[in-house]
Design an enzyme around this catalytic site. Structure first.
Site, short mmCIF file in Angstrom:
data_model
loop_
_atom_site.label_atom_id
_atom_site.label_comp_id
_atom_site.label_asym_id
_atom_site.label_seq_id
_atom_site.Cartn_x
_atom_site.Cartn_y
_atom_site.Cartn_z
CD GLU A 235 -2.79 -1.39 2.38
OE1 GLU A 235 -2.81 -0.50 3.24
OE2 GLU A 235 -3.47 -2.43 2.47
CG ASN A 283 -0.84 -7.09 -1.08
OD1 ASN A 283 -1.45 -7.73 -1.94
ND2 ASN A 283 -1.31 -6.92 0.15
CG HIS A 319 -9.99 -5.67 0.76
ND1 HIS A 319 -10.36 -6.73 1.56
CD2 HIS A 319 -8.66 -5.50 0.95
CE1 HIS A 319 -9.30 -7.17 2.22
NE2 HIS A 319 -8.24 -6.44 1.87
CD GLU A 350 -4.78 -7.84 1.87
OE1 GLU A 350 -5.66 -7.10 2.36
OE2 GLU A 350 -3.57 -7.63 2.01
CG ASP A 352 -13.01 -8.74 2.07
OD1 ASP A 352 -12.86 -7.81 1.23
OD2 ASP A 352 -12.55 -8.67 3.22
O1 9MR Z 1 -7.77 -7.75 8.58
C1 9MR Z 1 -6.86 -6.87 9.23
C2 9MR Z 1 -7.54 -6.24 10.43
O2 9MR Z 1 -7.78 -7.22 11.41
C3 9MR Z 1 -6.67 -5.12 11.01
O3 9MR Z 1 -7.37 -4.44 12.03
C4 9MR Z 1 -6.33 -4.15 9.88
C5 9MR Z 1 -5.46 -3.02 10.39
O4 9MR Z 1 -4.93 -2.27 9.36
O5 9MR Z 1 -5.64 -4.84 8.85
C6 9MR Z 1 -6.46 -5.79 8.24
O6 9MR Z 1 -5.80 -6.39 7.14
C7 9MR Z 1 -5.43 -5.50 6.11
C8 9MR Z 1 -4.23 -6.09 5.42
O7 9MR Z 1 -3.23 -6.39 6.35
C9 9MR Z 1 -3.70 -5.16 4.34
N1 9MR Z 1 -4.73 -4.80 3.42
C10 9MR Z 1 -5.99 -4.33 3.98
C11 9MR Z 1 -6.49 -5.33 5.01
C12 9MR Z 1 -7.86 -4.91 5.52
O8 9MR Z 1 -7.76 -3.67 6.18
#
Ligand code: 9MR
Length: 435
Positions: A235, A283, A319, A350, A352
Site C-alpha cells: 500500500e 501488494n 476488497h 485479500e 472479500d
Molecule cells: O484484517 C486486518 C484487520 O484485522 C486489522 O485491524 C487491519 C489493520 O490495518 O488490517 C487488516 O488487514 C489488512 C491487510 O493487512 C492489508 N490490506 C488491507 C487489510 C484490511 O484492512
C-alpha cells in the site's frame, strides 16, 4: 453497479497490454508527496507471543506456484484458447500462456486449485484467534493450501521494540499451516500501518534505512526455512478516496518521507539479499478496477521492472465494496493482464466482497465472486487467490468504521458462522472448475 459480460472478460484476457483501453498510462511515477492522507498507524492487534523461534525443518509444502511459462494445453472446460497476441511491454514480449485447464471435478476449493493445470494456490487470511476454534481450523485446512497471517506478521507484532523480536503468535500460524501442507505468504515487511510507535515517528534517512534493513533481515531470517513468499511493500500509493480515485500519489509514510520513492527499490533489494529464490510481491488495494490508482501503481511497478528491481509479482487485494473499489471480472482481467505482461506473477491477495450498505447487491456479489475468480483462473500467470478470512462473523469489515457495517455482518466471505458453504462458495467453485 457495474456489469461484466463474459465476452468482454475473455476479450480483455486475450488482449495484450495496450491493445484496447485508451484511458490509462497517465503514470506520473514518482509523484511528489502530498499533504493529506493518513499515514497513521493502524489498529494494534495480535502479537504477544514468546521470543524463541521453533524453526521447523525445510519442506516444500504443497501446491507449488505456477510458472509463468506453463505448458498446459488449453481446452475443455471453458478456458480461453491459445492467444497469439503479443505483449508490447515488459520483458520478453512473449505471448500470454495458454489458459489454465480446470480439474474435471473437486470436492474442495483446495482440490480444485491443486488439480488445475497449472495448479492455483487457494489461500485464506488466518488469525491466531481463529485457530482456537476447531471448526474454523477444519474448514481452513480442508479448503485452502495457502495462508496469510491476518495480523501476526506485521511490524508491530514482530518487532514491538527496536531490535527486539516477538515470534510466538506468527510461529503458531506458520507451524499450523505447515503441519497441514499449506504454503505461507509473509505479510507484510514494509507498510505504513500497524507500525509500532517508535518506528512510525522515526525520521532521518540513515535511521529509517537501518531500521528497515534490520527488520527485513531478522524477519526473513527467522522464517527462511519455512516460507518463501513475501509481501515486501504494502500500500505505497494513496488517492483522495479509498476507491482509488483522485490525485494518485506516493503515500507520505515514514519510509517515503525519509527516503523518497527509492525505499521501494531498497526494500526489494534487501529482501532479495536475504533469499535469492523467494517470491517478492508488491501488494495494494483498490487497484482492481480501472481507476487512477491502478494506473499509477502500474506505472510505478513498470518503473521498478525497468530498473531491474527484484520484484516477482503484484497482489491485487480485491476488497470489493465499501470502503474500497467495486470491480467486475473484465476490470480485474484487464489489470491482471497488464501486470503479467510486465513479466510478473499476479495474485488476488485479500478477496472479500462487502454487502454492508447494499452498495453491492446480493446478485452482484455472486457475479463478482464468479467473474473475478474466473479472471484469475484463466491466467497461468495468476498464481493464487486468497480470501480475507474464513467465515463472515470474523471479517475485519464488520467493525471497520468506513465499511458501513456498524457491527452487523458484512456477509462478505464464503462460509457462514456455522461454517456452512454459502452461495458465494458455489460460485467460486464454479469458476475454479471452468463452469
Ligand atoms: O484484517 C486486518 C484487520 O484485522 C486489522 O485491524 C487491519 C489493520 O490495518 O488490517 C487488516 O488487514 C489488512 C491487510 O493487512 C492489508 N490490506 C488491507 C487489510 C484490511 O484492512
Amino acid at each position: 453497479m457495474r456489469t461484466t459480460s463474459l465476452t468482454f472478460l475473455f476479450s480483455a484476457f486475450l488482449c495484450a497490454a495496450g491493445c484496447s483501453d485508451g484511458g490509462d498510462g497517465a503514470g506520473e511515477t514518482g509523484g511528489a508527496g502530498a499533504t493529506s492522507g493518513s499515514g497513521g498507524a493502524g489498529a494494534t492487534s495480535g502479537s504477544g507471543g514468546a521470543t524463541t523461534g521453533t524453526s521447523a525443518t525445510t519442506g516444500s509444502g504443497s501446491g507449488g506456484a505456477a510458472a509463468s511459462t506453463s505448458s498446459a494445453t488449453s481446452g475443455s472446460g471453458g478456458g480461453a484458447t491459445t492467444s497469439t497476441s503479443s505483449a508490447t511491454s515488459g520483458s520478453g514480449g512473449s505471448s500470454p500462456a495458454p489458459a489454465r485447464v480446470p480439474a474435471a471435478s473437486a470436492s474442495t476449493l483446495r482440490e480444485a486449485g491443486e488439480k488445475a493445470n497449472p495448479p492455483l494456490l487457494i489461500g485464506a487470511a488466518i488469525s491466531g484467534g481463529g485457530l482456537n476454534d476447531n471448526n474454523y481450523k477444519r474448514v481452513a485446512a480442508a479448503e485452502h493450501n495457502y495462508v496469510t497471517a491476518e495480523n501476526e506478521m506485521k511490524w508491530d507484532a514482530l518487532e514491538p521494540n527496536p531490535g527486539q523480536f516477538s515470534w510466538g503468535a506468527a510461529d503458531n500460524i506458520v507451524n499450523w499451516a505447515r503441519s497441514n501442507n499449506m504454503k505461507v505468504k509473509g505479510h507484510t515487511l514494509v507498510w505504513h500501518s500497524q507500525l509500532p510507535g517508535w518506528m512510525n515517528s522515526m525520521t532521518g534517512a540513515t535511521q529509517v534505512e537501518q531500521a528497515m534493513r534490520r527488520h527485513i533481515e531478522n524477519v526473513m531470517g527467522h522464517f527462511k526455512d519455512r516460507l518463501n513468499h513475501w509481501d515486501v511493500v504494502n500500500e505505497a500509493v494513496l488517492t483522495d478516496s479509498d476507491t482509488g480515485v483522485g490525485n494518485p500519489r506516493m503515500r507520505p509514510t515514514v519510509f517515503f518521507n525519509a527516503l523518497g520513492e527509492r525505499y521501494l527499490d531498497l526494500a526489494f533489494q534487501i529482501a532479495r539479499e536475504q533469499d535469492p529464490t523467494a517470491k517478492l510481491y508488491y501488494n495494494d488495494y483498490s487497484i482492481d478496477a480501472r481507476n487512477e490508482k491502478a494506473d499509477f501503481v502500474y506505472e510505478m511497478v513498470k518503473g521498478m521492472v525497468e530498473r531491474g528491481v527484484p520484484i516477482d509479482g503484484v497482489g491485487l487485494q480485491m476488497h470489493i465494496g465499501p470502503p474500497n473499489n467495486e470491480a467486475g471480472g473484465a476490470d480485474v482481467a484487464y489489470n491482471l493482464r497488464r501486470f503479467a505482461d510486465l513479466g510478473l506473477e499476479v495474485l488476488i491477495s485479500e478477496m472479500d466482497i462487502n454487502r454492508c450498505g447494499d452498495v453491492v447487491t446480493a446478485d452482484e456479489q455472486l457475479t463478482y465472486y464468479h467473474d473475478i475468480v474466473e479472471a484469475c483462473f484463466v491466467m497461468p500467470e495468476c498464481v493464487g487467490i486468497t480470501f480475507w478470512g474464513i467465515n463472515d462473523g470474523r471479517s475485519w469489515l464488520n467493525s471497520w468504521s468506513t465499511a458501513r457495517c456498524n457491527g452487523r455482518s458484512s456477509e462478505s466471505l464464503l462460509f457462514n458462522d456455522q461454517y456452512q458453504k454459502k452461495e458465494t462458495y458455489n460460485r467460486v467453485m464454479d469458476a475454479l472448475l471452468g463452469r
